[in-house]
Design a protein around this motif. Structure first.
Motif, short mmCIF file in Angstrom:
data_model
loop_
_atom_site.label_atom_id
_atom_site.label_comp_id
_atom_site.label_asym_id
_atom_site.label_seq_id
_atom_site.Cartn_x
_atom_site.Cartn_y
_atom_site.Cartn_z
N ARG A 51 20.83 -2.42 -17.20
CA ARG A 51 21.58 -1.98 -16.02
C ARG A 51 21.72 -0.47 -16.02
O ARG A 51 22.09 0.14 -17.02
N ARG A 52 21.40 0.15 -14.87
CA ARG A 52 21.43 1.61 -14.75
C ARG A 52 22.78 2.13 -14.26
O ARG A 52 23.11 3.29 -14.46
N SER A 53 23.54 1.28 -13.59
CA SER A 53 24.82 1.76 -13.04
C SER A 53 25.88 0.67 -13.18
O SER A 53 25.58 -0.52 -13.14
N PHE A 54 27.10 1.11 -13.36
CA PHE A 54 28.25 0.21 -13.46
C PHE A 54 29.29 0.69 -12.43
O PHE A 54 30.11 1.55 -12.74
N PRO A 55 29.22 0.16 -11.20
CA PRO A 55 30.13 0.61 -10.14
C PRO A 55 31.58 0.52 -10.58
O PRO A 55 32.02 -0.50 -11.13
N GLN A 128 25.06 -10.88 -12.59
CA GLN A 128 24.91 -10.14 -11.33
C GLN A 128 23.48 -9.65 -11.27
O GLN A 128 23.03 -8.93 -12.13
N ASP A 129 22.77 -10.06 -10.23
CA ASP A 129 21.33 -9.80 -10.19
C ASP A 129 21.00 -8.33 -10.44
O ASP A 129 21.53 -7.45 -9.78
N LEU A 130 20.12 -8.12 -11.38
CA LEU A 130 19.61 -6.78 -11.62
C LEU A 130 18.65 -6.41 -10.50
O LEU A 130 17.96 -7.27 -9.94
N ALA A 131 18.56 -5.13 -10.19
CA ALA A 131 17.54 -4.67 -9.25
C ALA A 131 16.18 -4.75 -9.93
O ALA A 131 16.06 -4.65 -11.15
N ASP A 132 15.14 -4.96 -9.12
CA ASP A 132 13.78 -5.01 -9.68
C ASP A 132 13.44 -3.73 -10.42
O ASP A 132 12.73 -3.75 -11.43
N PHE A 133 13.92 -2.61 -9.91
CA PHE A 133 13.68 -1.33 -10.56
C PHE A 133 14.26 -1.33 -11.98
O PHE A 133 13.62 -0.87 -12.93
N GLU A 134 15.47 -1.87 -12.14
CA GLU A 134 16.10 -1.93 -13.45
C GLU A 134 15.34 -2.87 -14.39
O GLU A 134 15.19 -2.59 -15.58
N PRO A 184 19.48 1.75 -7.37
CA PRO A 184 18.33 0.95 -7.80
C PRO A 184 18.01 -0.24 -6.90
O PRO A 184 16.88 -0.73 -6.93
N ARG A 185 18.97 -0.70 -6.11
CA ARG A 185 18.71 -1.85 -5.24
C ARG A 185 18.06 -1.45 -3.92
O ARG A 185 17.82 -2.29 -3.05
N LEU A 186 17.79 -0.17 -3.76
CA LEU A 186 17.24 0.33 -2.50
C LEU A 186 15.85 -0.20 -2.23
O LEU A 186 15.46 -0.39 -1.06
N LEU A 187 15.07 -0.46 -3.28
CA LEU A 187 13.67 -0.85 -3.11
C LEU A 187 13.34 -1.98 -4.07
O LEU A 187 13.56 -1.87 -5.28
#
Length: 301
Positions: A51-55, A128-134, A184-187
Motif C-alpha cells: 500500500r502506497r497511501s494510508f488516508p 481494502q482493494d489495492l490499486a493495480d498500480f500498487e 494510485p487508484r486513478l489508473l
C-alpha cells in the motif's frame, strides 16, 4: 481480477502455513500461537508493504473503532534479529500510534521473506482493494525472492500474461508515475496497458509529451475516463498542425556600373543584403557609403 488474486494469494498463504506446521524446525514458542503485547517502538514496517497511501480519514475511523471496542484482531509479526518486523496489520499499528498507545497485541509467527510478501498482499487485498498500480509495484519488489518471473507467477497462481498487465505502469513517463503515486487508484492496469501499447507505437516527441500531460490533467480533474485515456492522446496527436504563413519570397536587384553587373541587393522577411564585387568601390567611395548608411539609419536623410 482483484478478487481472484486475493483467493490465489490466500491459497498460497495457507500452503505456506501448512508447510511451516509440518516442518520440524525448533522454535521458542508454539508456531503461530505466541500471543504477546509488544512495544510499538520495537516493531519495524513490512519491507514488502504494497500500500502506497494510508488516508488519514480511514485511519481516524479505525482509531475511533479501536478506542471504543478494542483491537479485535492482533497484528502479525515475525522476529527479526533483536526486534520484530510487521507482517500484517500496518493500519492497526498506525491507528494505535494515533491514539497515543505505547503497545499493541501481536501474534509472533516464523515467516520467510516470500511468505512475508505474499501475506502483505493478501491482507491488503482482503481488507481494502489495492490499486493495480500498487500491486504492480509490490510484485516488482518481491520478484527477486523468486528464481524467475515464471516462478513468481506460478507462486501467486497467475498466468504470466495477467501478471505482465500489472507491469504496464512502468511504461509511463516518470513524471506521470510520480503523480500516480499520490493517487494510485486513478489508473487501472487495463487502461495502463492500452497506454503502454500506444507509447510503444509512437516515437517520443514534444507533441506526445504535451498530449500526455493534457490527458492526465483531464483525468485528474474528472473530465476524462481512464478507459478513454489512450484514445484521447491518439486523437491529440492526429490533429493537423496549425498552418504557418510561408515566408515572403526573397526580392533581388542587380547592381551595375558602366553597363556591367557589379553586385546585387536583396531583401526577405529578416534581412536587406548588399553585395558588391571587391574593387568596385574606391576607399573614398566605401567611406561615403558607410556615412550614407549611418545617416539613413539615424533618419538624417
Amino acid at each position: 481480477m482483484a478478487k481472484n488474486l486475493k483467493e490465489m494469494l490466500a491459497r498460497k498463504l495457507a500452503e505456506n502455513n501448512q508447510r511451516h506446521r509440518e516442518s520440524s524446525q525448533e522454535a521458542e514458542f508454539e508456531e503461530g500461537r505466541q500471543h504477546v503485547r509488544l512495544a510499538l517502538g520495537v516493531i519495524d514496517p513490512n519491507p514488502y508493504q504494497p500500500r502506497r497511501s494510508f488516508p488519514l480519514d480511514e485511519l481516524n475511523s479505525l482509531a475511533s473503532s479501536i478506542a471504543e471496542a478494542g483491537l479485535l484482531q492482533p497484528i502479525t509479526v515475525r522476529r527479526h534479529e533483536d526486534r520484530y518486523q510487521l507482517i500484517a496489520g500496518e493500519r492497526r499499528l498506525k491507528a494505535h500510534e494515533l491514539l497515543g498507545k505505547t503497545s499493541i497485541e501481536a501474534i509472533v509467527v516464523p515467516s520467510a521473506d516470500a511468505d512475508l510478501a505474499v501475506l502483505a498482499l493478501a491482507e491488503n487485498i482482503d481488507r481494502q482493494d489495492l490499486a493495480d498500480f500498487e500491486i504492480g509495484l509490490a510484485l516488482r519488489r518481491i520478484e527477486s525472492l523468486f528464481p524467475s518471473k515464471k516462478k513468481l507467477a506460478e507462486s501467486l497462481g497467475l498466468n504470466r500474461e495477467d501478471m505482465y498487465r500489472y507491469f504496464a505502469f512502468e511504461a509511463l513517463p516518470p513524471r506521470l508515475r510520480s503523480r500516480l503515486e499520490k493517487a494510485p487508484r486513478l489508473l487501472a492496469r487495463s487502461a495502463a496497458t492500452e497506454l503502454k501499447r500506444l507509447l510503444e507505437q509512437t516515437p517520443a516527441s514534444v507533441e506526445l509529451d504535451a498530449a500526455l500531460d493534457q490527458a492526465w490533467d483531464c483525468l485528474e480533474q474528472g473530465q476524462l475516463e481512464q478507459g478513454k485515456l489512450a484514445a484521447f492522446v491518439a486523437r491529440q496527436l492526429a490533429q493537423p498542425e496549425v498552418s504557418r504563413p510561408l515566408p515572403s519570397p526573397r526580392q533581388a536587384w542587380k547592381l551595375a556600373r558602366d553597363g556591367q553587373q557589379v553586385g546585387s541587393m536583396s531583401r526577405d522577411d529578416k534581412h536587406v543584403i548588399l553585395k558588391l564585387k571587391a574593387g568596385v568601390l574606391s576607399d573614398d567611395e566605401i567611406h561615403q557609403l558607410e556615412q550614407f548608411v549611418s545617416q539613413l539609419l539615424s533618419h538624417e536623410v
